[in-house]
Design a protein around this motif. Structure first.
Motif, PDB file in Angstrom:
ATOM      1  N   ILE A  19      37.867  45.954 -43.285  1.00  0.00           N
ATOM      2  CA  ILE A  19      37.986  46.434 -41.752  1.00  0.00           C
ATOM      3  C   ILE A  19      36.872  47.432 -41.449  1.00  0.00           C
ATOM      4  O   ILE A  19      36.282  47.284 -40.466  1.00  0.00           O
ATOM      5  CB  ILE A  19      39.424  47.141 -41.532  1.00  0.00           C
ATOM      6  N   PRO A 188      47.920  48.357 -38.872  1.00  0.00           N
ATOM      7  CA  PRO A 188      48.002  46.879 -39.093  1.00  0.00           C
ATOM      8  C   PRO A 188      48.782  46.443 -40.005  1.00  0.00           C
ATOM      9  O   PRO A 188      49.053  47.158 -41.113  1.00  0.00           O
ATOM     10  CB  PRO A 188      46.424  46.308 -39.274  1.00  0.00           C
ATOM     11  N   THR A 194      39.531  40.791 -46.349  1.00  0.00           N
ATOM     12  CA  THR A 194      39.434  42.275 -46.805  1.00  0.00           C
ATOM     13  C   THR A 194      39.484  42.245 -48.716  1.00  0.00           C
ATOM     14  O   THR A 194      39.995  41.046 -48.910  1.00  0.00           O
ATOM     15  CB  THR A 194      40.302  43.133 -46.352  1.00  0.00           C
ATOM     16  N   VAL A 199      42.194  44.484 -54.628  1.00  0.00           N
ATOM     17  CA  VAL A 199      42.198  45.787 -55.357  1.00  0.00           C
ATOM     18  C   VAL A 199      43.531  46.223 -55.679  1.00  0.00           C
ATOM     19  O   VAL A 199      43.736  46.638 -56.869  1.00  0.00           O
ATOM     20  CB  VAL A 199      41.744  46.943 -54.246  1.00  0.00           C
TER      21      VAL A 199
HETATM   22  P1  NDP Z   1      39.003  46.702 -48.528  1.00  0.00           P
HETATM   23  O1  NDP Z   1      39.456  46.875 -50.147  1.00  0.00           O
HETATM   24  O2  NDP Z   1      38.240  45.450 -48.222  1.00  0.00           O
HETATM   25  O3  NDP Z   1      38.199  48.015 -47.901  1.00  0.00           O
HETATM   26  C1  NDP Z   1      38.273  49.262 -48.548  1.00  0.00           C
HETATM   27  C2  NDP Z   1      37.362  50.055 -48.350  1.00  0.00           C
HETATM   28  O4  NDP Z   1      37.599  51.582 -48.667  1.00  0.00           O
HETATM   29  C3  NDP Z   1      36.086  49.693 -48.979  1.00  0.00           C
HETATM   30  O5  NDP Z   1      34.940  49.624 -48.292  1.00  0.00           O
HETATM   31  C4  NDP Z   1      35.957  50.724 -50.091  1.00  0.00           C
HETATM   32  O6  NDP Z   1      34.500  51.042 -50.552  1.00  0.00           O
HETATM   33  C5  NDP Z   1      36.633  51.788 -49.498  1.00  0.00           C
HETATM   34  N1  NDP Z   1      37.108  53.012 -50.409  1.00  0.00           N
HETATM   35  C6  NDP Z   1      38.074  52.929 -51.175  1.00  0.00           C
HETATM   36  N2  NDP Z   1      38.201  53.772 -51.925  1.00  0.00           N
HETATM   37  C7  NDP Z   1      37.224  54.738 -51.661  1.00  0.00           C
HETATM   38  C8  NDP Z   1      36.941  55.899 -52.239  1.00  0.00           C
HETATM   39  N3  NDP Z   1      37.599  56.591 -53.105  1.00  0.00           N
HETATM   40  N4  NDP Z   1      35.790  56.641 -51.681  1.00  0.00           N
HETATM   41  C9  NDP Z   1      34.979  55.928 -50.674  1.00  0.00           C
HETATM   42  N5  NDP Z   1      35.440  54.591 -50.018  1.00  0.00           N
HETATM   43  C10 NDP Z   1      36.411  54.150 -50.616  1.00  0.00           C
HETATM   44  O7  NDP Z   1      40.553  46.905 -47.786  1.00  0.00           O
HETATM   45  P2  NDP Z   1      40.780  47.189 -46.090  1.00  0.00           P
HETATM   46  O8  NDP Z   1      39.425  46.683 -45.264  1.00  0.00           O
HETATM   47  O9  NDP Z   1      41.921  46.095 -46.120  1.00  0.00           O
HETATM   48  O10 NDP Z   1      41.085  48.440 -46.088  1.00  0.00           O
HETATM   49  C11 NDP Z   1      40.501  49.423 -45.095  1.00  0.00           C
HETATM   50  C12 NDP Z   1      42.017  50.480 -44.723  1.00  0.00           C
HETATM   51  O11 NDP Z   1      42.846  49.491 -44.234  1.00  0.00           O
HETATM   52  C13 NDP Z   1      42.783  51.044 -45.789  1.00  0.00           C
HETATM   53  O12 NDP Z   1      42.903  52.469 -45.363  1.00  0.00           O
HETATM   54  C14 NDP Z   1      44.013  50.232 -45.980  1.00  0.00           C
HETATM   55  O13 NDP Z   1      44.959  50.899 -46.493  1.00  0.00           O
HETATM   56  C15 NDP Z   1      44.137  49.962 -44.388  1.00  0.00           C
HETATM   57  N6  NDP Z   1      45.008  48.718 -44.068  1.00  0.00           N
HETATM   58  C16 NDP Z   1      44.770  47.421 -44.999  1.00  0.00           C
HETATM   59  C17 NDP Z   1      45.450  46.417 -44.569  1.00  0.00           C
HETATM   60  C18 NDP Z   1      45.345  44.981 -45.196  1.00  0.00           C
HETATM   61  O14 NDP Z   1      46.386  44.166 -45.195  1.00  0.00           O
HETATM   62  N7  NDP Z   1      44.058  44.706 -45.790  1.00  0.00           N
HETATM   63  C19 NDP Z   1      46.582  46.571 -43.395  1.00  0.00           C
HETATM   64  C20 NDP Z   1      47.044  47.917 -43.122  1.00  0.00           C
HETATM   65  C21 NDP Z   1      46.004  48.815 -43.471  1.00  0.00           C
HETATM   66  P3  NDP Z   1      34.182  51.333 -51.886  1.00  0.00           P
HETATM   67  O15 NDP Z   1      34.776  50.589 -52.906  1.00  0.00           O
HETATM   68  O16 NDP Z   1      32.586  50.904 -51.767  1.00  0.00           O
HETATM   69  O17 NDP Z   1      34.211  52.790 -52.189  1.00  0.00           O
END
Ligand code: NDP
Ligand code: 8X3
Length: 260
Positions: A19, A188, A194, A199
């Motif tokens: 996202i 969402p 994603t 993860v």
């Molecule tokens: P992704 O795993 O694709 O993206 C997660 C992002 O968060 C990555 O860019 C990762 O970057 C970053 N991140 C994770 N941990 C850390 C950290 N400790 N420090 C800095 N950056 C961090 O998942 P999504 O795009 O799905 O997730 C984005 C958000 O959407 C989250 O908050 C998730 O809970 C929420 N969400 C997701 C849904 C889904 O079904 N996919 C539904 C509803 C909400 P990097 O690893 O490079 O640090």
């Protein structure tokens, strides 16, 4: 010397995938200046180069772990002068780790989720809101989840962390509206394109293939909604958008009879 900064500055946490990355693309396409953050430096550099080349915008990268409060403070306070006046903060970095009932849950996973989804979001917000309050304006959009509004079996701590995000969004609004800040949230349901499921299930492809029998949202759907929220007239604050794929009615009710 880079180009002068004309359009609003957007800081996106977790822009290296999903996202966050989709949101970075839509903002860049519309000429915004971007600060993209995450832990994976190479991915940040790759995205910066791509967006600058394709859309001619300025992109600044900040590599940090949102769980490290000293690092968050140092990186945001240390932004070059021309990047300091952040207009929009997208608090997106977050994750789920594990899928087990409480008695079988892994405590390290619980700490990872709470430290990232709750404390990390708070650390970033504290640093950025100071700037916005000084500037008498700004827009903070938190990525919550359906898991912040309801719970599901084995979702316990992830759901708790997202319920905390919901409470923090509401609290931020009470604390900041007097300073002219807009506080919004997008919640969402399941989102593909994603790395979320990979993860959550520690890279186990089979366990992570949770979208094959229904059509979930895509990261672009959520990014479009984020962009819509942030482009309303300044007197409009969209407080929360709860969104799911058509085949999903709630966290616990999904039509898994095949992609429609
Ligand atoms: P992704 O795993 O694709 O993206 C997660 C992002 O968060 C990555 O860019 C990762 O970057 C970053 N991140 C994770 N941990 C850390 C950290 N400790 N420090 C800095 N950056 C961090 O998942 P999504 O795009 O799905 O997730 C984005 C958000 O959407 C989250 O908050 C998730 O809970 C929420 N969400 C997701 C849904 C889904 O079904 N996919 C539904 C509803 C909400 P990097 O690893 O490079 O640090
Ligand atoms: C991600 C959606 O249902 O896996 O927040 O919790 S869910």
């Amino acid at each position: 010397m880079g180009k002068p900064i004309l359009k609003k500055i957007v800081l996106i946490t977790g822009a290296t995938s999903g996202i966050g990355k989709a949101s970075a693309k839509i903002y860049a396409k519309n000429g915004y200046q971007l600060i993209i953050t995450g832990r994976r430096k190479e991915r940040l550099e790759e995205l910066k180069n791509k967006l600058e080349r394709k859309y001619g915008v300025n992109v600044h990268t900040l590599c940090f772990d949102v769980r490290n409060r000293k690092s968050v403070k140092k990186k945001i306070e240390g932004l070059p002068e021309k990047w300091k006046n952040i207009n929009i903060l997208l608090n997106n970095a977050g994750l789920a780790k594990g899928y087990a009932s409480l008695d079988k849950g892994n405590i390290d996973d619980w700490e990872t989720m709470i430290n990232t989804n709750v404390l990390g979001l708070l650390y970033v917000t504290k640093a950025v809101s100071k700037i916005m309050i000084k500037n008498n304006g700004g827009h903070i959009i938190n990525i919550c989840s359906t898991a912040g509004h309801e719970v599901y079996p084995n979702g316990n701590v992830y759901c708790a962390s997202k319920h905390a995000v919901d409470a923090i969004t509401k609290s931020m609004r009470l604390d900041f509206y007097k300073h002219g800040l807009r506080i919004s949230q997008v919640s969402p349901g399941h989102v593909e394109e994603t790395e979320f499921a990979m993860v959550r299930f520690d890279g186990n492809k089979e366990k992570a293939s949770i979208y094959k029998d229904f059509n979930p949202l895509t990261s672009k759907d959520v990014a479009r909604t984020v962009y819509f929220i942030s482009t309303q007239p300044s007197h409009v604050n969209i407080q929360d958008v709860l969104m799911m794929g058509t085949q999903q009615a709630s966290s616990n009710f999904i039509d898994r009879s095949g992609r429609k």
